[in-house]
Design a protein around this motif. Structure first.
Motif, short mmCIF file in Angstrom:
data_model
loop_
_atom_site.label_atom_id
_atom_site.label_comp_id
_atom_site.label_asym_id
_atom_site.label_seq_id
_atom_site.Cartn_x
_atom_site.Cartn_y
_atom_site.Cartn_z
N UNK A 1 0.86 -1.18 0.00
CA UNK A 1 0.00 0.00 0.00
C UNK A 1 0.91 1.23 0.00
N UNK A 2 0.63 2.16 -0.92
CA UNK A 2 1.53 3.30 -1.10
C UNK A 2 0.75 4.60 -1.30
N UNK A 3 1.26 5.66 -0.69
CA UNK A 3 0.75 7.01 -0.93
C UNK A 3 1.45 7.56 -2.17
N UNK A 4 0.68 7.97 -3.16
CA UNK A 4 1.24 8.47 -4.41
C UNK A 4 0.93 9.97 -4.50
N UNK A 5 1.93 10.82 -4.23
CA UNK A 5 1.69 12.27 -4.22
C UNK A 5 1.30 12.79 -5.60
N UNK A 6 0.82 14.02 -5.67
CA UNK A 6 0.55 14.62 -6.98
C UNK A 6 1.83 14.77 -7.80
N UNK A 7 1.67 15.15 -9.05
CA UNK A 7 2.83 15.34 -9.92
C UNK A 7 3.70 16.48 -9.41
N UNK A 8 4.96 16.43 -9.79
CA UNK A 8 5.90 17.49 -9.41
C UNK A 8 5.55 18.79 -10.13
N UNK A 9 5.79 19.90 -9.48
CA UNK A 9 5.62 21.19 -10.14
C UNK A 9 6.83 21.43 -11.04
N UNK A 10 6.73 22.31 -12.03
CA UNK A 10 7.88 22.60 -12.89
C UNK A 10 9.12 22.97 -12.07
N UNK A 11 10.22 22.29 -12.35
CA UNK A 11 11.46 22.53 -11.63
C UNK A 11 11.55 21.80 -10.31
N UNK A 12 10.50 21.12 -9.91
CA UNK A 12 10.50 20.41 -8.63
C UNK A 12 10.55 18.90 -8.82
N UNK A 13 10.25 18.17 -7.74
CA UNK A 13 10.29 16.71 -7.79
C UNK A 13 9.11 16.15 -7.01
#
Length: 439
Positions: A419-431
């Protein structure tokens, strides 16, 4: 499969198919490769029917606008953006299913702290963005030099133990509480869980392996491989016309999956804006299960018996109450004998939202075949991946119902889980995960 098993077979080359419109969906953003502008995009549609309490989604066939030649030539040129202004979620959730995939989990190495984890996710995000765009990262192996991105997606998740190892326990969502035990479980702890999880999918097996190898190299010194599994789906264009695929039991599999066009899709699949943990808003939770199918036992049953176990016809996937594949099941229909036409313990009935207070999850798995066991039986089945806003109200609720009486369960073995928490996509220039690790 795991690091002690053989890799999955490589998908067959696609066959020509008739033109058909591309499946629509607000979160499926596909563009042509910067490297190879070769015509229209072809992609397998994401769909799935619950299998063994977890579910199995195999893709529908590809859709193309310029005929068979364009379909074949554009297969490698399809690019899925690493980040998309219209969809804040990571790729690989609503992205159409690909033909080849890898699931892999890592544990942080001793001494790797929050700062080291952040640096790793920064490296991984950078590498994933390069590969998904069809570009070659530094110190590359050269495996996919002559290929386009081939619908490559890379999706990152965080396990329950990640938060303890990085000193972020107070930021761990309640939705990551361990899944309960189920009676059908025969789980191998060495092939379950993990601090970090990656899902890789592509329509070319070499492109998928290339991504796996690049991400593994990025982890050196920071995280160690815990387990790895290989899967496959039908190759886009393999059928004469778009259709729902079949699972390894030969059943039409992919009828009742939630669709991005559904009014309540986002509410069911993605974490809302009112979530306690702000860093997970817009993300999702992935449940991963390795489900071995007892194919020798299943194949001994007559077609009539198999249909009653599933609750659907084997030839076209229609419910036993009649109609076509997409005809709603008539759960209250009875036969001349007064018994339900769809048996009370039929898999399709027990797993239906109507039987689970409306609970639903987006199933997006791969099939797998890891050779043969000592008794000669195939070690094959489903690498189940499902997505939901809250596992307790989706996967766990449905699995508990199936655990109490599902006619399909005797033909399945649940052998690994995560079971895994999948964060939102990275913002431009981020991770990916930056708001959590730097917040």
């Amino acid at each position: 499969m795991s690091k002690r098993t053989a890799k999955a077979p490589e998908p067959r080359a696609p066959e020509p198919q008739a033109p058909a419109p591309e499946p629509a969906g607000p979160r499926t953003a596909l563009t042509l490769s910067r490297r190879r502008l070769l015509g229209t995009v072809g992609a397998a549609g994401a769909a799935g029917l619950v299998v063994g309490g977890a579910g199995g989604a195999l893709g529908t066939a590809a859709a193309h606008e310029e005929g068979p030649a364009a379909a074949l030539s554009s297969l490698g040129s399809t690019e899925v953006p690493f980040r998309d202004d219209r969809a804040k979620q990571q790729a690989g959730i609503t992205t159409p299913l690909q033909a080849s995939g890898h699931l892999v989990a890592f544990d942080l190495a001793p001494g790797s702290d929050r700062k080291a984890a952040a640096a790793l996710l920064r490296r991984w995000s950078r590498t994933a963005e390069e590969l998904m765009a069809g570009r070659t990262p530094d110190a590359d192996t050269g495996v996919a030099l002559d290929a386009g991105p081939s619908s490559l997606t890379v999706t990152f998740g965080l396990g329950h133990s990640f938060f303890d190892r990085t000193g972020l326990t107070k930021h761990r969502p309640d939705q990551l509480d361990p899944l309960p035990d189920f009676s059908a479980d025969a789980l191998d702890p060495e092939r379950s869980n993990g601090d970090l999880w990656i899902q890789i999918g592509a329509d070319d097996a070499l492109v998928a392996f290339h991504a796996l190898r690049a991400l593994q190299k990025d982890a050196a010194g920071t995280a160690r491989l815990r387990w790895q599994m290989n899967g496959f789906n039908r190759t886009p264009g393999a059928t004469a016309h778009p259709m729902t695929a079949r699972n390894l039991m030969g059943q039409v599999d992919g009828t009742n999956n939630p669709k991005p066009t559904d009014a309540d899709f986002d509410r069911r699949i993605f974490v809302g804006r009112d979530a306690e943990q702000e860093w997970m808003r817009g993300g999702s939770y992935a449940v991963v299960r390795r489900i071995r199918m007892l194919l020798d036992d299943w194949e001994k049953r007559s077609r009539h018996e198999q249909e009653r176990v599933i609750g659907r016809r084997k030839d076209n996937g229609a419910p036993l109450t009649g109609g076509s594949e997409t005809t709603p099941m008539k759960l209250d229909a009875t036969g001349a004998d007064g018994l339900p036409v769809i048996p009370a313990n039929a898999h399709a009935r027990v797993a239906a939202p109507e039987s689970n207070q409306g609970a639903a999850m987006l199933r997006r798995p791969f099939s797998y075949h890891d050779g043969f066991r000592e008794d000669g039986a195939p070690d094959a089945g489903l690498l189940f991946v499902c997505w939901q806003a809250d596992p307790l109200r989706a996967f766990t609720q449905i699995q508990r119902k199936l655990d109490r009486g599902d006619a399909l369960s005797p033909f399945l073995r649940h052998e690994a889980s995560g079971l895994y928490a999948v964060p939102p996509a990275a913002v431009p220039g981020g991770y990916v995960g930056q708001p959590l690790l730097e917040g």
